[in-house]
Write an enzyme that holds these catalytic residues in place. Sequence first.
Site, PDB file in Angstrom:
ATOM      1  N   GLU A  66       7.994  11.310   3.983  1.00 19.89           N
ATOM      2  CA  GLU A  66       9.355  11.478   4.534  1.00 19.89           C
ATOM      3  C   GLU A  66      10.326  10.390   4.052  1.00 19.89           C
ATOM      4  O   GLU A  66      11.531  10.463   4.341  1.00 19.89           O
ATOM      5  CB  GLU A  66       9.302  11.467   6.072  1.00 19.89           C
ATOM      6  CG  GLU A  66       8.832  12.771   6.694  1.00 19.89           C
ATOM      7  CD  GLU A  66       7.363  13.094   6.451  1.00 19.89           C
ATOM      8  OE1 GLU A  66       6.535  12.175   6.568  1.00 19.89           O
ATOM      9  OE2 GLU A  66       7.057  14.252   6.117  1.00 19.89           O
ATOM     10  N   CYS A  89       2.253   3.073   3.368  1.00 19.47           N
ATOM     11  CA  CYS A  89       0.895   2.750   2.922  1.00 19.47           C
ATOM     12  C   CYS A  89       0.119   4.060   2.802  1.00 19.47           C
ATOM     13  O   CYS A  89      -0.113   4.736   3.806  1.00 19.47           O
ATOM     14  CB  CYS A  89       0.241   1.820   3.932  1.00 19.47           C
ATOM     15  SG  CYS A  89      -1.504   1.572   3.582  1.00 19.47           S
ATOM     16  N   HIS A  97      -4.655  14.887  -1.329  1.00 17.58           N
ATOM     17  CA  HIS A  97      -3.409  14.626  -0.608  1.00 17.58           C
ATOM     18  C   HIS A  97      -2.710  13.369  -1.147  1.00 17.58           C
ATOM     19  O   HIS A  97      -1.500  13.345  -1.354  1.00 17.58           O
ATOM     20  CB  HIS A  97      -3.743  14.423   0.875  1.00 17.58           C
ATOM     21  CG  HIS A  97      -2.756  15.053   1.792  1.00 17.58           C
ATOM     22  ND1 HIS A  97      -2.856  16.336   2.230  1.00 17.58           N
ATOM     23  CD2 HIS A  97      -1.626  14.561   2.342  1.00 17.58           C
ATOM     24  CE1 HIS A  97      -1.834  16.612   3.017  1.00 17.58           C
ATOM     25  NE2 HIS A  97      -1.080  15.550   3.100  1.00 17.58           N
ATOM     26  N   ARG A 136      -2.926  -6.720   0.748  1.00 22.81           N
ATOM     27  CA  ARG A 136      -1.544  -6.727   0.244  1.00 22.81           C
ATOM     28  C   ARG A 136      -0.504  -6.708   1.372  1.00 22.81           C
ATOM     29  O   ARG A 136       0.696  -6.565   1.127  1.00 22.81           O
ATOM     30  CB  ARG A 136      -1.342  -5.512  -0.676  1.00 22.81           C
ATOM     31  CG  ARG A 136      -2.106  -5.676  -1.983  1.00 22.81           C
ATOM     32  CD  ARG A 136      -2.390  -4.379  -2.695  1.00 22.81           C
ATOM     33  NE  ARG A 136      -3.088  -4.652  -3.954  1.00 22.81           N
ATOM     34  CZ  ARG A 136      -4.410  -4.906  -4.053  1.00 22.81           C
ATOM     35  NH1 ARG A 136      -5.169  -4.942  -2.962  1.00 22.81           N
ATOM     36  NH2 ARG A 136      -4.949  -5.149  -5.237  1.00 22.81           N
TER      37      ARG A 136
END
Length: 164
Positions: A66, A89, A97, A136
């Site tokens: 989105e 993330c 997917h 990260r």
Amino acid sequence: MDKKQNLSDFFLNKNSDFSKFKIGILVSEWNEAITGSLKQGAQQTLKEYGVLPQNIITHAVPGSFELPTAAVMILEGDDTLDAVICLGCIIQGETRHFEFIAQAVATGLVQVGVDYNSPVIFGVLTCNTYQQAEDRAGGKHGNKGIEAAVSCLKMLELERKLKH
Ligand code: DLZ
């Protein structure tokens, strides 16, 4: 920049004045523990460089997919906004997917930036494992939310230089 250099260690000129800029931050709710750290890193960095807290406009989106649509919405809804930082993330699962979302988000965000002639920053982790994401988002590879904020400010500085 050396390819090993981590942008978390890469500083901007502290004398630059960023107090007039208004910056949107969009944060995906998927993998919220990770994206929350990215958000915190980005917000803190913008403030450290002088962006006023009231000029940092943060909204959540359901998932990374989105982010491009929300970037259009926030830019359309506020023509005083100078840039948008998009944080997400995406973690590899059992199906394909991951590829579709990551590709769509990267392509979509580039397109929004070009269409709106505004910095739209890709602060989306695309990781094989949750551990890679943790590394990260405040772990051993720094915080990519900080890097996203630094990239945003550097683009705004470039824009300012090119306009004057
Ligand atoms: C559906 C989905 C899956 C499987 N994985 C992630 C992910 O790792 N990271 C992420 O940000 N979002 C994921 N999503 C949700 C999609 O981004 C999107 O919100 C939904 O497909 C609804 O459009």
